[in-house]
Design an enzyme around this catalytic site. Structure first.
Site, mmCIF file in Angstrom:
data_model
loop_
_atom_site.group_PDB
_atom_site.id
_atom_site.type_symbol
_atom_site.label_atom_id
_atom_site.label_comp_id
_atom_site.label_asym_id
_atom_site.label_seq_id
_atom_site.Cartn_x
_atom_site.Cartn_y
_atom_site.Cartn_z
ATOM 1 N N CYS A 1 0.861 -1.251 0.097
ATOM 2 C CA CYS A 1 0.043 -0.136 0.040
ATOM 3 C C CYS A 1 1.054 1.140 0.065
ATOM 4 O O CYS A 1 1.366 1.807 1.199
ATOM 5 C CB CYS A 1 -0.960 -0.005 1.211
ATOM 6 S SG CYS A 1 -2.078 1.538 1.271
ATOM 7 N N CYS B 1 -0.503 4.061 2.112
ATOM 8 C CA CYS B 1 -0.363 3.824 3.587
ATOM 9 C C CYS B 1 0.856 4.196 4.148
ATOM 10 O O CYS B 1 1.094 4.928 5.035
ATOM 11 C CB CYS B 1 -0.845 2.523 3.791
ATOM 12 S SG CYS B 1 -2.623 1.913 3.371
ATOM 13 N N ASP B 2 1.870 3.489 3.280
ATOM 14 C CA ASP B 2 3.172 3.695 3.758
ATOM 15 C C ASP B 2 4.280 4.678 2.998
ATOM 16 O O ASP B 2 5.453 4.925 3.397
ATOM 17 C CB ASP B 2 3.992 2.209 3.737
ATOM 18 C CG ASP B 2 3.012 0.963 4.358
ATOM 19 O OD1 ASP B 2 2.391 1.553 5.531
ATOM 20 O OD2 ASP B 2 2.904 0.021 4.103
#
Length: 359
Positions: free
Chosen positions: A180, A183-184
């Protein structure tokens, strides 16, 4: 002496009678199905336990609907709480200015659900009947009869298996390897570093373009000569000066020390390997929605995601609602999952009120 004989005979009759009653009782215990645990009755049953499921549980519990949740036991090889349990720092969920670890925020979701009275079973649903009324939901340990069902089983990111890609010894999962980018990707370990994205569809183009905000360079590794992504998404990535395409190639190894430092890429036409410096490797090859257990009882799209009505979490079966990544193939974020969890609980409450009015 005769009196003694009479007492003995009467005692023998009592013992014989008692043994018959006892034997009958044993047979009753062995053969009567009524002795099995009775189904639990509830107005709302929630299947799944990520941010969508727990938000639904919190709203339903606060509405005095006494929800029952099957949070799963390593369902789809993921711990209760879903994909967030596999992440490290969560920095884009409101309320945590310093960030929070994925497993920790999942535990807080659970605590809040319990606080308002949700009954939680750490069990995976094995049987689901959406044709009967009430609906029947069962695990190996419990059976629940529910007026409404909220499905929040999520989706699992597809990953490739090669040396260094996993979470075991020598693996760099969540140590530079992720599924992701949104997300990261903003994590400090990826800033101003070369990164690799695996995939050839719209998700890969989108994630690679997103990562150029932070990376010094982004390689898109695709096993074919042509991309599957839409023309507009291809053009956006191809026009970005930070993006380089490696066609007919695949990553065969991830290497590093404590964190990912490089990846080995193989040219599928020549068989030649080369090692690229890379502090991040992102899988962008799609997701697998956890909908197989439905066994055709709800309408799904071509990729297996539950189809819901526009601006709603209502499914093809009245009284059944779906929220989170099992019905969201576009955004797939914890905060959007929580939003649809709220919607599903409110819609279930309205459905129950309509049932009561028509009764």
């Amino acid at each position: 002496y005769s009196t003694m004989q009479s007492l003995v005979r009467r005692s023998f009759k009592v013992l014989k009678s008692s043994s018959v009653v006892f034997a009958a009782s044993v047979r009753c215990l062995q053969t009567t199905p009524a002795m099995a645990e009775q189904p639990l009755r509830t107005q709302v049953c929630i299947i799944g336990s990520g941010p969508a499921g727990h938000t639904a549980a919190i709203y339903a519990a606060r509405a005095e609907l006494k929800p029952v949740m099957f949070e799963g036991f390593l369902a789809n090889d993921v711990a209760a709480g879903g994909q967030l349990t596999t992440t490290t720092d969560v920095e884009n969920f409101p309320g945590f200015p310093d960030g929070i670890m994925g497993p920790e925020i999942c535990d807080k979701f659970r605590q809040q659900s319990l606080r308002f009275g949700t009954e939680i079973f750490t069990e995976t649903v094995t049987t689901l009947d959406l044709q009967s009324r009430p609906f029947v939901i069962a695990s190996d340990q419990h059976t629940v009869h529910a007026d409404t069902v909220i499905i929040a089983t999520g989706a699992v990111a597809k990953r490739l298996d090669f040396p260094g890609a996993g979470s075991g010894p020598g693996g760099f999962w969540q140590k530079g390897v992720s599924a992701c980018a949104v997300c990261d990707g903003a994590a400090p370990i990826f800033r101003n570093k070369p990164l690799v994205v695996i995939g050839g569809g719209d998700s890969a183009m989108e994630e690679a373009t997103y990562l150029t905000k932070y990376a010094s360079k982004v390689y898109i590794v695709h096993r074919r000569d042509e991309l599957r992504a839409s023309k507009i998404m291809q053009k956006r990535a191809q026009n970005n000066p930070k993006v380089e395409f490696l066609y007919s190639s695949q990553v065969v190894e991830a290497k590093g020390d404590k964190l990912l430092q490089s990846v080995v890429v193989r040219d599928l036409k020549t068989g030649e390997d080369r090692e690229l410096e890379s502090n991040g490797l992102f899988f962008a090859i799609g997701h697998e929605p956890a909908s197989a257990f439905l066994k055709g009882q709800l309408a799904l799209d071509e990729d297996g995601y539950i189809v819901t009505e526009p601006d709603s979490t209502a499914t093809s079966v009245p009284g059944v609602f779906a929220c989170g990544d099992v019905q969201d193939k576009k955004w797939r974020q914890a905060v959007t999952a929580a939003g649809t969890g709220c919607m599903s609980a409110l819609e279930a409450e309205h459905f129950l009120a309509a049932m009561e009015d028509s009764a």
